[in-house]
Design a protein around this motif. Structure first.
Motif, mmCIF file in Angstrom:
data_model
loop_
_atom_site.group_PDB
_atom_site.id
_atom_site.type_symbol
_atom_site.label_atom_id
_atom_site.label_comp_id
_atom_site.label_asym_id
_atom_site.label_seq_id
_atom_site.Cartn_x
_atom_site.Cartn_y
_atom_site.Cartn_z
ATOM 1 N N GLU A 73 0.814 -1.369 -0.059
ATOM 2 C CA GLU A 73 -0.038 0.095 -0.179
ATOM 3 C C GLU A 73 1.005 1.217 0.008
ATOM 4 O O GLU A 73 1.752 1.279 0.738
ATOM 5 N N SER A 101 -7.729 -3.240 -4.057
ATOM 6 C CA SER A 101 -6.882 -2.370 -2.783
ATOM 7 C C SER A 101 -5.684 -2.338 -2.568
ATOM 8 O O SER A 101 -5.174 -1.651 -1.856
ATOM 9 N N THR A 102 -5.115 -3.524 -3.322
ATOM 10 C CA THR A 102 -3.382 -3.556 -3.341
ATOM 11 C C THR A 102 -3.132 -2.551 -4.347
ATOM 12 O O THR A 102 -3.316 -2.684 -5.337
ATOM 13 N N ASP A 103 -1.990 -1.831 -4.018
ATOM 14 C CA ASP A 103 -1.534 -1.011 -5.020
ATOM 15 C C ASP A 103 -0.586 -1.647 -5.913
ATOM 16 O O ASP A 103 -0.262 -1.431 -6.992
#
Length: 153
Positions: A73, A101-103
């Protein structure tokens, strides 16, 4: 990357069976001119269809038998700096930008669980990274493969 035609796929199937097969042998087995195979291989390499030769090297053979995925993140304003820093960590084998949601999602290797902790800390200290989550790979159950995809036409 351009679409593969039937001849490209035939050449790639030969390489998939034996990545060290000489161009002349591929040409002979497929009934093609050596120059045709050589030109096709150069085109495939230039287009990114062929992975680097180093992708064949097992990390375990290099003293890195422990594998893991690391979810990252980060501050979106510093993504370029984070990727540059991550690219300088030899144990980071791959870096993906997934949806969700994970970058960033990394595939990493290490010498031991203690060394994996060191690698994880090195990743966490890269510019812009706020948080990481590491998942240890216990064993590989399906190795990287493309053989089935090459059979499609």
């Amino acid at each position: 990357m351009s679409a593969l035609d039937a001849t490209d796929r035939r050449i790639l199937r030969e390489l998939d069976a034996d990545a060290r097969m000489p161009t002349a042998m591929i040409a002979h087995r497929l009934g093609l001119a050596r120059g045709t195979v050589q030109a096709r291989l150069e085109k495939l390499s230039a287009s990114g269809a062929l992975r680097l030769h180093s992708a064949r090297v097992s990390p375990a053979a290099l003293g890195r038998p422990v594998g893991a995925s690391v979810q990252v993140e980060l501050d979106q304003h510093l993504i370029a700096e984070a990727i540059t820093a991550l690219a300088n960590i030899p144990e980071v084998l791959e870096c993906f930008a997934p949806a969700g949601s994970t970058d960033l999602l990394l595939r990493v290797v290490a010498q031991s669980p203690d060394d994996l902790y060191r690698v994880s800390e090195e990743i966490r200290l890269c510019p812009g990274i706020h948080r990481t989550s590491t998942s240890l790979f216990l064993r590989e159950v399906i190795p990287y493969r493309v053989t089935g995809l090459l059979a499609e036409e």
